[in-house]
Scaffold this motif. Structure first.
Motif, PDB file in Angstrom:
ATOM      1  N   LEU A  45      37.137   4.021  -8.009  1.00  0.00           N
ATOM      2  CA  LEU A  45      35.626   3.038  -8.493  1.00  0.00           C
ATOM      3  C   LEU A  45      35.897   2.135  -7.456  1.00  0.00           C
ATOM      4  O   LEU A  45      34.886   1.098  -6.672  1.00  0.00           O
ATOM      5  CB  LEU A  45      35.991   2.299  -9.759  1.00  0.00           C
ATOM      6  CG  LEU A  45      35.439   2.274 -11.619  1.00  0.00           C
ATOM      7  CD1 LEU A  45      35.657   1.118 -11.978  1.00  0.00           C
ATOM      8  CD2 LEU A  45      33.917   2.607 -11.062  1.00  0.00           C
ATOM      9  N   GLU A 142      34.071   3.996 -16.939  1.00  0.00           N
ATOM     10  CA  GLU A 142      33.058   2.856 -16.357  1.00  0.00           C
ATOM     11  C   GLU A 142      32.556   2.878 -15.724  1.00  0.00           C
ATOM     12  O   GLU A 142      32.460   3.977 -14.539  1.00  0.00           O
ATOM     13  CB  GLU A 142      34.017   2.328 -15.897  1.00  0.00           C
ATOM     14  CG  GLU A 142      34.887   1.900 -17.024  1.00  0.00           C
ATOM     15  CD  GLU A 142      36.473   0.874 -16.135  1.00  0.00           C
ATOM     16  OE1 GLU A 142      36.223  -0.187 -15.965  1.00  0.00           O
ATOM     17  OE2 GLU A 142      37.603   1.675 -15.432  1.00  0.00           O
ATOM     18  N   ARG A 144      29.330   1.517 -12.013  1.00  0.00           N
ATOM     19  CA  ARG A 144      29.211   0.422 -10.873  1.00  0.00           C
ATOM     20  C   ARG A 144      28.589   1.137 -10.094  1.00  0.00           C
ATOM     21  O   ARG A 144      28.563   2.221 -10.088  1.00  0.00           O
ATOM     22  CB  ARG A 144      30.710   1.110  -9.959  1.00  0.00           C
ATOM     23  CG  ARG A 144      31.767   0.096 -10.591  1.00  0.00           C
ATOM     24  CD  ARG A 144      31.359  -1.357 -10.525  1.00  0.00           C
ATOM     25  NE  ARG A 144      33.162  -2.123 -11.339  1.00  0.00           N
ATOM     26  CZ  ARG A 144      33.273  -2.115 -12.838  1.00  0.00           C
ATOM     27  NH1 ARG A 144      32.412  -1.465 -13.082  1.00  0.00           N
ATOM     28  NH2 ARG A 144      34.742  -2.509 -13.171  1.00  0.00           N
ATOM     29  N   GLU A 145      27.638   0.588 -10.407  1.00  0.00           N
ATOM     30  CA  GLU A 145      26.032   0.853  -9.493  1.00  0.00           C
ATOM     31  C   GLU A 145      25.616   2.454 -10.312  1.00  0.00           C
ATOM     32  O   GLU A 145      25.223   2.919 -11.026  1.00  0.00           O
ATOM     33  CB  GLU A 145      26.127   0.377  -8.310  1.00  0.00           C
ATOM     34  CG  GLU A 145      27.032  -0.819  -7.892  1.00  0.00           C
ATOM     35  CD  GLU A 145      26.127  -0.890  -6.565  1.00  0.00           C
ATOM     36  OE1 GLU A 145      26.862  -0.205  -5.897  1.00  0.00           O
ATOM     37  OE2 GLU A 145      26.707  -2.337  -5.813  1.00  0.00           O
TER      38      GLU A 145
END
Length: 266
Positions: A45, A142, A144-145
């Motif tokens: 990430l 997870e 992220r953007e």
């Protein structure tokens, strides 16, 4: 001192053969192996330039995380900590199915190794016996953007005295045909590529997931993010990957996040 050579039953992963087998030809774009790290998910990430299909695997994960901030750990080279970064072209609304897709890939890999497994919503892969029932893998997705990381922690050669909890197991304890980590990694990443490609092409994983669910049909206690708990019957997983539960009054609720305890077996 613990080195890759002090435990001959637990050798390090072999980078060159694994890259030859798994990078390119429609599989993965990059495969990085590290001896130890805090969290493979966190590392991927943090890599803003990581390409779609980048894979990171650690021989040892010192600060692995499960859902709800739980610690996930295993002795060095006794398991696999695997994270895959995707930049999906499908709508973000469809990304909620990716943890289910990942679980199915783990079950596929387990089956190829002679281990029958099922899925406990939302993120556990369970071996139901006969040798050693328990959790063999946990999954953590997870976002992220514009990217999502799919993390899987597979217990491979842990012995009974090394298991973090009584409800855990490992491939060796479950009687797998192989507990060579290179073999397990190849099986899993090939299965995941097949499952992710099918999802990217618009196929739904839900029929397969429902058929392999160990949660549907169970009385469950769902511990919710606000600290409350709900006891109900798990009746389905909906089109968004949420667990549908039915209370004693017949009212149905869809849960997108919860820690689920099975109260009885079917």
């Amino acid at each position: 001192m613990d080195t890759p050579w002090t435990d001959l039953d637990r050798p390090p992963l072999r980078a060159l053969p694994l890259r030859r087998a798994l990078v390119g030809d429609g599989l993965w774009s990059r495969l990085d192996l590290v001896a130890t790290t805090g969290s493979t998910n966190a590392d991927l990430l943090a890599d803003a330039d990581a390409p779609d299909g980048a894979v990171l695997v650690a021989d040892h994960q010192a600060a692995g995380r499960g859902r709800l901030g739980r610690v996930w750990s295993a002795p060095p080279r006794a398991g696999l900590a695997i994270s895959v970064l995707l930049r999906p072209r499908r709508s973000v609304a469809d990304w909620s199915l990716l943890p289910l897709v990942t679980g199915l890939a783990v079950v596929d890999a387990m089956g190829a190794l002679g281990v029958s497994a099922r899925l406990k919503w939302p993120n556990d892969v369970l071996v139901e016996g006969p040798d050693r029932p328990g959790k063999v893998c946990g999954i953590l997705a997870e976002v992220r953007e514009e990217r999502v990381v799919l993390g899987a922690g597979i217990n491979v050669s842990l012995r009974t005295d090394e298991l973090p909890v009584d409800t855990a197991t490992s491939l060796v304890l479950a009687g797998a045909r192989s507990h060579d980590r290179d073999t397990v990694l190849r099986r899993y990443l090939r299965a995941l590529r097949t499952r992710v490609d099918a999802w990217a092409a618009g196929e739904s994983p839900l029929a397969d997931y429902r058929a392999l669910s160990a949660t549907i049909g169970q009385d469950v206690r769902a511990h919710l993010p606000d600290g409350s708990a709900l006891e109900a019957l798990a009746v389905d997983v909906d089109d968004d990957g949420r667990l549908v539960v039915e209370g004693s009054d017949g009212a149905r609720t869809s849960l997108s996040a919860a820690d689920v305890v099975h109260l009885r077996r079917r």
